[in-house]
Design an enzyme around this catalytic site. Structure first.
Site, PDB file in Angstrom:
ATOM      1  N   HIS A  33      -1.020  51.287  -6.887  1.00 33.92           N
ATOM      2  CA  HIS A  33      -2.600  51.045  -7.129  1.00 33.92           C
ATOM      3  C   HIS A  33      -3.320  49.869  -6.543  1.00 33.92           C
ATOM      4  CE1 HIS A  33      -1.854  54.324 -10.133  1.00 33.92           C
ATOM      5  NE2 HIS A  33      -0.798  53.775 -10.681  1.00 33.92           N
TER       6      HIS A  33
HETATM    7  O1  RIB Z   1      -4.074  52.540 -13.852  1.00 34.83           O
HETATM    8  C1  RIB Z   1      -3.559  51.840 -13.003  1.00 34.83           C
HETATM    9  C2  RIB Z   1      -4.067  50.335 -12.849  1.00 34.83           C
HETATM   10  O2  RIB Z   1      -3.774  49.934 -14.600  1.00 34.83           O
HETATM   11  C3  RIB Z   1      -3.297  49.158 -12.195  1.00 34.83           C
HETATM   12  O3  RIB Z   1      -4.177  48.385 -12.023  1.00 34.83           O
HETATM   13  C4  RIB Z   1      -2.260  48.817 -13.120  1.00 34.83           C
HETATM   14  O4  RIB Z   1      -1.756  47.563 -12.770  1.00 34.83           O
HETATM   15  C5  RIB Z   1      -2.853  48.794 -14.558  1.00 34.83           C
HETATM   16  O5  RIB Z   1      -3.731  47.562 -14.527  1.00 34.83           O
END
Ligand code: RIB
Ligand code: CA
Length: 313
Positions: free
Chosen positions: A243
């Site tokens: 992500h």
């Molecule tokens: O849903 C994914 C996000 O939530 C990413 O930023 C992960 O690190 C958590 O913070």
């Protein structure tokens, strides 16, 4: 043109850690003014400790790490140890950081930095809940127009939620904060699950990190090998989604990404869909567009950039 000035607001988290490393590996393009931490994946004490650890691993303990909000603007904190482990950086044993957080609460640092730097020169990169940024905007409205751009990892539309049926984790942790930031009126780019779920850590891509013969390469390989198991089991994919590095990669190579300038609002009232990002992807309302909502990525190009840059550290 000089390097782009950024502040990275983060809740490390293995994917946050890789995003920080990518930024540190790109000093010609990005000047990291500060790292600000927020509670999210794990509680604030751990996200702050983890941010210090990552800065030290990258040889960038010169970058100040400021601890921020330890919970959302309203409600109780949600954490994600199931994904990230009890430390938030499970997967690799690293020594505790030898440095301490810099003095000053993250919210105060956001305000001071935006007032100090020339207007329109600082980009906010958010990798966790938006509590620090929203609190700074609420406390010092004069800084909002001074922000160059806000680039957010968060939300979901076609991919629906990953922490509730309707909501992505970063937004769900603090929906009110997200709504404040989404309505701030500054250039806003959102990298939701719609795009990050197309950036999977396939075995070949994970192996490429493992071939980087450095402490950074070994750490990234260990972290991601641990971190991805939760989503692989949940979705049945050949790898987990990476992500947060998408935010930094977007700044470095925006052409790797594509999306639409649309209206995106956050549900804050409904118990059932709280934290949902309601993206008017098909332009069916008269709500004003407020965000570039990214829907696609050249995943091979993304991983080539990431692997190349991490090998520089
Ligand atoms: O849903 C994914 C996000 O939530 C990413 O930023 C992960 O690190 C958590 O913070
Ligand atoms: Ca994060």
């Amino acid at each position: 043109m000089g390097a782009r000035k950024i502040i990275i607001d983060t809740d490390p988290g293995q994917d946050d850690a890789v995003a920080l490393l990518l930024a540190f590996a790109s000093p010609e393009e990005l000047e990291v003014l500060a790292v600000t931490t927020v509670a999210g994946n794990v509680p604030l004490e751990l996200t702050t400790r983890n941010a210090l650890t990552v800065c030290e691993l990258a040889g960038r303990s010169d970058v100040p790490v400021h601890a921020g909000c330890d919970g959302p603007m309203t409600g109780t904190l949600k954490t994600a140890e199931a994904v990230h482990g009890q430390t938030g950086l499970d997967g690799v044993e690293l020594p505790p950081p030898s440095t301490a957080p810099a003095p000053g609460h993250a919210v105060d640092i956001l305000i001071e930095t935006l007032r100090r730097e020339p207007a329109g020169t600082v980009t906010l990169c958010t990798l966790g809940a938006l509590t620090n940024v929203a609190t700074a905007f609420a406390r010092a409205p004069d800084i909002v127009e001074r922000v160059a751009e806000i680039v957010v990892m968060g939300g979901a539309y076609f991919e629906v939620g990953n922490w509730s049926p309707a909501a992505e984790f970063n937004i769900l942790v603090d929906p009110e904060a997200a709504q404040i930031v989404f309505r701030a009126g500054r250039p806003l780019t959102i990298l939701p699950l719609d795009v990050t779920h197309k950036a999977l850590i396939t075995p070949d891509r994970l192996a490429a990190f493992g071939r980087i013969d450095s402490n950074v390469g070994r750490a990234v390989h260990g972290w991601l090998g641990f971190y991805e198991r939760f989503d692989m089991a949940k979705y049945g994919w050949e790898g987990g989604p990476l992500h947060d590095p998408c935010v930094i990669a977007y700044l470095l190579k925006p052409d790797l990404f594509s999306g639409r300038f649309i209206n995106v609002e956050v549900e804050t009232q409904s118990e059932l869909t709280r934290g949902m990002t309601v993206a008017d992807w098909w332009n069916v309302t008269d709500r004003h567009a407020n965000a570039t909502f990214i829907g696609d990525v050249d995943a091979d190009g993304f991983y080539a950039l990431l692997t190349d840059r991490l090998a520089r550290l």
